[in-house]
Write a protein that holds these residues in place. Sequence first.
Motif, short mmCIF file in Angstrom:
data_model
loop_
_atom_site.label_atom_id
_atom_site.label_comp_id
_atom_site.label_asym_id
_atom_site.label_seq_id
_atom_site.Cartn_x
_atom_site.Cartn_y
_atom_site.Cartn_z
N PRO A 21 87.36 54.79 -20.57
CA PRO A 21 87.40 54.19 -19.23
C PRO A 21 87.86 52.73 -19.27
N GLY A 22 88.77 52.40 -18.38
CA GLY A 22 89.22 51.02 -18.28
C GLY A 22 90.47 50.73 -19.10
N LYS A 23 90.88 51.69 -19.93
CA LYS A 23 92.01 51.42 -20.82
C LYS A 23 93.34 51.98 -20.30
N ALA A 24 93.29 52.73 -19.16
CA ALA A 24 94.50 53.39 -18.68
C ALA A 24 95.64 52.41 -18.41
N LEU A 25 95.29 51.26 -17.80
CA LEU A 25 96.34 50.31 -17.46
C LEU A 25 96.95 49.68 -18.71
N GLU A 26 96.13 49.54 -19.74
CA GLU A 26 96.67 49.02 -21.01
C GLU A 26 97.65 50.02 -21.61
N VAL A 27 97.31 51.32 -21.49
CA VAL A 27 98.22 52.35 -21.98
C VAL A 27 99.54 52.30 -21.19
N VAL A 28 99.41 52.13 -19.86
CA VAL A 28 100.60 52.06 -19.01
C VAL A 28 101.50 50.89 -19.43
N ARG A 29 100.86 49.74 -19.66
CA ARG A 29 101.63 48.56 -20.06
C ARG A 29 102.23 48.73 -21.45
N LEU A 30 101.44 49.31 -22.32
CA LEU A 30 101.88 49.53 -23.70
C LEU A 30 103.16 50.39 -23.72
N LEU A 31 103.19 51.42 -22.87
CA LEU A 31 104.33 52.33 -22.86
C LEU A 31 105.42 51.85 -21.90
N ASN A 32 105.20 50.66 -21.35
CA ASN A 32 106.18 50.06 -20.46
C ASN A 32 106.49 50.98 -19.28
N LEU A 33 105.44 51.55 -18.68
CA LEU A 33 105.64 52.53 -17.62
C LEU A 33 105.76 51.91 -16.23
N GLU A 34 105.53 50.60 -16.13
CA GLU A 34 105.64 49.95 -14.81
C GLU A 34 107.03 50.14 -14.23
N ASN A 35 108.02 50.16 -15.13
CA ASN A 35 109.40 50.27 -14.66
C ASN A 35 109.99 51.65 -14.89
N TYR A 36 109.11 52.61 -15.12
CA TYR A 36 109.60 53.96 -15.42
C TYR A 36 110.16 54.59 -14.16
N GLU A 37 111.34 55.22 -14.27
CA GLU A 37 112.01 55.70 -13.06
C GLU A 37 111.40 57.00 -12.51
N ASP A 38 110.72 57.74 -13.37
CA ASP A 38 110.10 58.99 -12.92
C ASP A 38 108.65 58.74 -12.53
N SER A 39 107.93 59.79 -12.15
CA SER A 39 106.59 59.53 -11.63
C SER A 39 105.55 59.40 -12.74
N VAL A 40 104.62 58.46 -12.50
CA VAL A 40 103.52 58.22 -13.42
C VAL A 40 102.24 58.29 -12.59
N THR A 41 101.30 59.10 -13.01
CA THR A 41 100.03 59.19 -12.29
C THR A 41 98.93 58.61 -13.17
N VAL A 42 98.17 57.71 -12.57
CA VAL A 42 97.06 57.13 -13.32
C VAL A 42 95.76 57.50 -12.62
N ALA A 43 94.84 58.08 -13.33
CA ALA A 43 93.52 58.39 -12.77
C ALA A 43 92.49 57.61 -13.57
N MET A 44 91.61 56.92 -12.86
CA MET A 44 90.62 56.11 -13.58
C MET A 44 89.21 56.54 -13.27
N SER A 45 88.36 56.43 -14.25
CA SER A 45 86.95 56.78 -14.13
C SER A 45 86.74 58.19 -13.57
N VAL A 46 87.48 59.14 -14.10
CA VAL A 46 87.31 60.54 -13.73
C VAL A 46 86.11 61.07 -14.50
#
Lengths: 152, 305
Positions: A21-46
Motif C-alpha cells: 500500500p502506498g507504493k503504486a505511484l512510485e511504481v508508476v513514476r518508476l516505469l515512466n507511465l505518466e506520459n504513457y499513451e495507452d491506458s494505465v489504471t491505478v487502484a490504491m488501498s484495495v
Amino acid sequence: MKKELKVSAIKNGTVIDHIRPGKALEVVRLLNLENYEDSVTVAMSVRSSLHKTKDIVKIENRELSEDEVNEIALIAPESTINIIKDYEVVEKRKIELPDVIKGILTCMNPNCISRKEGSSKFIVEKREPVVLRCYYCERLMEEGEILKRLRI
Amino acid sequence: MNMKNRDIISIRDMTKEDIEYILKKSEEMEKNMKKNKNLLNGYVLSTLFFEPSTRTRLSFESAMNKLGGRVISVAQPKASSVAKGETLADTVKTVEQYSDVIVMRHPNEGAARLAADVVDIPIINAGDGANQHPTQTLLDLYTINKECGKIDGLSIAMMGDLKYGRTVHSLATALAYYNVKLIFITPEELKMPSEIKKYLKNKGIPYREISGIDEIGKADVLYVTRIQKERFPDPADYEKVKGIYKILPETLDILGNAKIMHPLPRVDEISPEIDKSKNAIYFRQARNGIPVRMTLLSLVLGEME
Ligand SMILES: [Zn+2]
C-alpha cells in the motif's frame, strides 16, 4: 486460468498486483507511465484479505523488461506480475529481488570505481527493508537512497 | 589451507580461519626469514600505485626482495598510459602479462576489486580510496597478537578520527571475530560510523564511546589515528579538539601498560618523546608489515601452504 476483474479488465498488457500500500505511484513514476499513451489504471488501498490492503497498477499493451521488474523489486518486493493476453492471465509470477543487482542504478559514492568504468553491481545485503552493498566500494545503500537513485 | 591465486582485496572476504592461518604463517615466516630467502625466486611482483604511498610500496618491495623475488613498478602512473585515458581494466590486463602478482593502490574505492575481476593472477589491494587496506589490518592484528601474546580477552581502544579512518574501520571489523572489548575515543564530529557499530552489536562485541582519553580505564592497546583539519567544516571546532587527542609524556600516567599503535605516518598526535617509552610499539608495528606481506605473497603464489 482465472478471468480478470471485469470492472477494470485490460485486454492485453501487464497487471502489477499486490503492490504494498502506498507504493503504486512510485511504481508508476518508476516505469515512466505518466506520459504513457495507452491506458494505465491505478487502484490504491484495495482490500486483499480481512486485514490487508494492496495497490494495483494495470498497464494496457505493455510488457516489462527484466530490468524494470528488478527495479520494481527494489521498491515493492512482494508484488506479483500478471501478463494478460486477450483478457486472460497467461502468466503470473511473483517479483523476487535477485541476490545481485547489476546495472539498474548507480552507486551513491561519487568516488566509486563503478562510476568511472565498468558498470554498477550490488549485493542484496538485506531484503526487508532493502539494503544494498556496492560490490566495488562496499558502501551500503538504504531504501531512501535507492529511491533517490532510481530517480522517482 | 591453499590460498594459491587468492586475491587479497577486503578484510570482509576473510573468515576467522583465513586470518588465523595468515597470522600463524606470518609468525613462522618471521622465525625463518633466512631460510625462505629463495622461496619466490623467479617470480615477478608488479607494484602499481596510482597514488603515492612510499611506505606501503617499500614494505611490499622489501618483502618480495627478502624472498628472492623481483619487483617491477610503474614509477609514476600519472605520467604513463593511465593518464592518457587507458582504462584501469586495460592497464592491469597489460601489467598481468609481465608479472605473477600485482600489488595495487588506487584513489577510487573498488578499484582493486575491479582489477581482480579482469585478471587471472592474484591481486593484493594496498589501499582503494577510503575503502580497504587489508594488509594493514593483518599486520595490525599480527602486532597485537605478538605484543600482547593473544587477541582474545583484550581491551582495545581506538582514538582520533574514527569516522573517516579506513584503518580503524577494518581493524574493528576484523576484531569482531575475537572476544574483545572496544573503546572509541573521538570528538563528537568523528565518531565511529553506525554501520560498524551495528555490526559489532550483531557480533556481540561490547564497545564504549568516550570523548577523552582520561576516561579510558584499563586498556591493553591504544590505536591512535590522525585527526585532519579538513574534516571540520568550522576550523574553530578543529582548534578546540586538536590538543585533546594527542599523546604527551603526561598521558602515559593514564595509559598504564597500554601499547600504543599507529598506522604511520604521524604528524603531531604522538609526541616524539613517547618513542622511547615501553608503551610505544608503532615502529615495530611497521616492521611487522614485512613478515605479513612476505607470507601473503608466498601464499597467493602457491609457494607456501
Ligand atoms: Zn560503489
